[in-house]
Design a protein around this motif. Structure first.
Motif, short mmCIF file in Angstrom:
data_model
loop_
_atom_site.label_atom_id
_atom_site.label_comp_id
_atom_site.label_asym_id
_atom_site.label_seq_id
_atom_site.Cartn_x
_atom_site.Cartn_y
_atom_site.Cartn_z
N LEU A 1 0.72 -1.59 -0.06
CA LEU A 1 0.28 -0.09 0.06
C LEU A 1 0.98 1.71 0.19
O LEU A 1 0.34 2.11 -0.54
CB LEU A 1 -0.83 0.00 1.09
N PRO A 2 1.55 1.62 0.69
CA PRO A 2 2.41 2.55 1.14
C PRO A 2 3.20 2.96 -0.59
O PRO A 2 3.15 4.00 -1.28
CB PRO A 2 3.37 2.25 1.90
N ARG A 3 3.78 2.23 -1.22
CA ARG A 3 4.39 2.16 -2.00
C ARG A 3 3.05 2.82 -4.01
O ARG A 3 3.73 3.14 -4.29
CB ARG A 3 5.50 0.73 -2.83
N VAL A 4 2.32 2.00 -3.57
CA VAL A 4 0.88 2.54 -4.28
C VAL A 4 1.16 3.51 -4.33
O VAL A 4 0.42 4.67 -5.00
CB VAL A 4 -0.30 1.57 -4.26
N ILE A 5 0.63 4.66 -2.80
CA ILE A 5 0.40 5.63 -2.96
C ILE A 5 1.75 6.30 -2.80
O ILE A 5 1.32 7.98 -3.73
CB ILE A 5 0.39 5.64 -1.56
N VAL A 6 2.46 5.86 -3.06
CA VAL A 6 3.57 6.85 -3.44
C VAL A 6 3.68 6.43 -5.07
O VAL A 6 4.12 7.51 -5.60
CB VAL A 6 5.30 6.45 -3.06
N ALA A 7 3.14 6.40 -5.63
CA ALA A 7 2.70 5.90 -6.50
C ALA A 7 2.58 6.79 -7.33
O ALA A 7 2.76 7.41 -8.84
CB ALA A 7 3.37 4.26 -7.85
N ILE A 8 1.26 7.05 -6.80
CA ILE A 8 0.18 8.01 -7.30
C ILE A 8 0.48 9.21 -7.45
O ILE A 8 0.25 9.45 -8.00
CB ILE A 8 -0.96 7.37 -6.86
N ILE A 9 1.06 9.73 -6.09
CA ILE A 9 1.38 11.03 -5.58
C ILE A 9 2.47 11.10 -6.76
O ILE A 9 2.51 12.45 -7.00
CB ILE A 9 2.01 11.21 -4.38
N LEU A 10 3.73 10.09 -6.87
CA LEU A 10 4.85 10.19 -8.09
C LEU A 10 4.38 11.10 -9.37
O LEU A 10 4.03 11.84 -10.60
CB LEU A 10 5.81 9.75 -7.92
N GLY A 11 3.01 9.33 -9.86
CA GLY A 11 2.46 10.08 -11.52
C GLY A 11 1.81 11.35 -11.23
O GLY A 11 1.89 11.96 -11.86
N MET A 12 1.20 11.19 -10.46
CA MET A 12 0.80 12.99 -10.21
C MET A 12 1.33 14.03 -10.17
O MET A 12 1.11 14.67 -11.33
CB MET A 12 -0.61 12.99 -8.81
N THR A 13 2.29 13.93 -10.13
CA THR A 13 3.36 15.39 -9.52
C THR A 13 4.63 15.45 -10.75
O THR A 13 4.54 16.83 -11.33
CB THR A 13 4.55 15.29 -8.37
N LEU A 14 5.07 14.16 -11.20
CA LEU A 14 5.50 14.52 -12.25
C LEU A 14 5.01 14.70 -14.05
O LEU A 14 5.41 15.12 -14.58
CB LEU A 14 6.94 13.25 -12.92
N GLY A 15 3.97 14.10 -13.97
CA GLY A 15 3.06 14.63 -14.48
C GLY A 15 3.40 15.74 -15.52
O GLY A 15 3.22 15.21 -16.87
N LEU B 1 3.63 -3.96 -10.05
CA LEU B 1 2.43 -3.41 -9.53
C LEU B 1 2.77 -1.41 -9.01
O LEU B 1 1.79 -0.52 -10.55
CB LEU B 1 1.28 -3.72 -9.02
N PRO B 2 3.06 -1.19 -8.27
CA PRO B 2 3.51 -0.14 -8.40
C PRO B 2 4.02 1.14 -9.25
O PRO B 2 4.18 1.72 -10.02
CB PRO B 2 4.91 -0.04 -7.22
N LEU B 3 4.68 0.50 -10.32
CA LEU B 3 5.52 1.31 -10.97
C LEU B 3 4.13 0.68 -12.24
O LEU B 3 4.27 1.39 -13.05
CB LEU B 3 6.77 0.10 -12.63
N HIS B 4 3.79 0.12 -12.92
CA HIS B 4 2.60 0.12 -13.43
C HIS B 4 1.13 1.24 -13.30
O HIS B 4 0.75 2.39 -14.07
CB HIS B 4 1.89 -1.33 -13.43
N ILE B 5 0.99 1.35 -11.96
CA ILE B 5 0.11 2.32 -11.50
C ILE B 5 1.10 3.80 -12.20
O ILE B 5 0.50 4.61 -12.26
CB ILE B 5 -0.60 1.87 -10.04
N PHE B 6 2.16 3.82 -11.23
CA PHE B 6 2.98 5.15 -11.57
C PHE B 6 2.53 5.73 -12.69
O PHE B 6 1.86 6.53 -13.55
CB PHE B 6 4.24 4.91 -11.56
#
Length: 402
Positions: A13-27, A189-194
């Motif tokens: 779960l923490p890795r998924v949350i980090v992936a979402i935040i990074l994707g949203m921030t860097l996108g 999965l976190p990379l995929h979600i990112f």
């Protein structure tokens, strides 16, 4: 078993949350070339996931059905039937409620048939998401429905005949599939979600989608509470007990599941809470571990509600008959999921793709949202196990409630 393996020191779960935040921030700021590179990885990962889904069904569901045959007896049939009915009810409850709430909540225009939804930013709109640099087709070895039917045939056949040789083959196959999930699919999965959220953020659609799903998550949490109240009200009527008092007694199991996000890891606490309800030891010892595997009302509610939201947002079919079939299939397919991180959504992926027409973007978003609120679904599952056990104990007779 897979539930005793060490998946990660940080947890999924923490890795998924980090992936979402990074994707949203860097996108919004990242180069389109890098976004397309991530989209390429997502395409390849999606192909791998599609290849693995029939194997997951065959490798997990088959021995799961066969194992049920070992317990035998009238109470087994009663418990399985009650657990399945509760799981199916959760899906129908989620669909009927969310069908009325989501269109207005998400600002979606629907036609009079209720079968299509339109929003400004569809999840999979090719005009918004950047395409991969290249793609490789990895066809699955079996169709999803073929794999499911084979699982039924072999699982029921092994339960009836007691063929130990074939059981050993499928037991070893389950170990291989679990290894594939834990060591290959889950770590990536976190990379995929990112990559998914990076692409959506780059296109400008992510903020709207995340805002909408914040509302969806809020509705899901409220529905979980209502579902538990319904379950314990029914159990209270049958057993002539105070439902709120029973629900309060099961609170330690609910809180433990929130922390562990694992039905298997919560069994000792669920068992102790169930016995405090006055359930006989032999019934509780049989019913609670079994329900930890087959009673998935919380997960069903979460998957149904999230899938409906995605269908509405992307204009995909979502009529009652379609979701009724989806819910009944998921009630069986998720039986093998507990104990595996994200196992329920992995088992559901094939049906979501074949029944609802989900592609990689919808599947990736579905996985991300599911994992983000995984512990709430698990808490709903294990707490509802107490209601099932109360009913089974009443049916078994010789209650000794105070």
């Amino acid at each position: 078993m897979i539930s005793r393996m060490n998946f990660s020191k940080t947890g999924l779960l923490p890795r998924v949350i980090v992936a979402i935040i990074l994707g949203m921030t860097l996108g919004p700021h990242i180069s389109p070339v890098f976004v397309r590179f991530c989209a390429t990885f997502n395409g390849l990962f999606g192909q791998l996931l599609g290849f693995a889904v029939p194997l997951i069904i065959l490798g997990l569901v088959t021995p799961g059905i066969a194992d049920l045959g070992r317990s035998g007896g009238r109470l087994l049939a009663v418990t399985v039937l009650l657990a399945y009915m509760s799981t199916i009810f959760a899906g129908c409850f989620a669909y009927s409620t969310c069908s009325a709430i989501f269109p207005g909540l998400l600002g979606i225009a629907t036609e009079s048939t209720g079968q299509t939804g339109v929003v400004a930013d569809n999840i999979s709109d090719p005009l918004h998401l950047l395409s991969p640099m290249f793609s490789i087709a990895i066809p699955p070895p079996l169709d999803v429905m073929t794999a499911l039917l084979l699982a039924f045939v072999f699982g029921i056949g092994m339960a009836v005949t007691g063929g130990e040789t074939l059981k050993q083959v499928f037991t070893e196959s389950r170990s291989i599939i679990e290894m594939l999930i834990v060591r290959v699919i889950v770590p990536f999965l976190p990379l995929h979600i990112f990559g998914l959220f990076l692409n959506m953020a780059h296109s400008g659609a992510a903020v709207r989608i995340i805002g909408d799903f914040g509302k969806v998550i809020g509705v899901i949490f409220i529905l979980h509470v209502l579902l538990l109240l319904i379950q314990f009200t029914v159990a209270g009527i049958i057993a002539r007990r105070n439902p709120l008092r029973m629900l309060w007694t099961m609170l330690p199991a609910y809180m433990t599941a929130l922390g562990t996000a694992s039905s298997a890891a919560t069994i000792p606490v669920t068992l102790a809470s169930a016995k405090k309800l006055g359930i006989r030891d032999d019934v509780a010892d049989f019913c609670i571990p079994l329900c930890a595997t087959i009673h998935l009302s919380g997960s069903m509610l979460k998957i149904t509600a999230t899938a409906l939201a995605i269908c509405l947002m992307d204009g995909l079919p979502h009529d009652p008959a379609l979701f009724a079939g989806l819910v009944m299939l998921l009630g069986v397919m998720m039986v093998a999921a507990p104990g595996i991180p994200g196992g329920a959504i992995m088992a559901a992926t094939g049906v979501l793709q074949s029944s609802l027409g989900f592609g990689d973007p919808q599947t990736g978003l579905m996985i991300a949202i599911y994992l983000a609120i995984d512990s709430f679904g698990t808490a709903g599952n294990v707490t509802g196990d107490g209601a099932i056990a109360v009913i089974v104990d009443k049916i078994a007779g010789k209650n000794r409630y105070s």
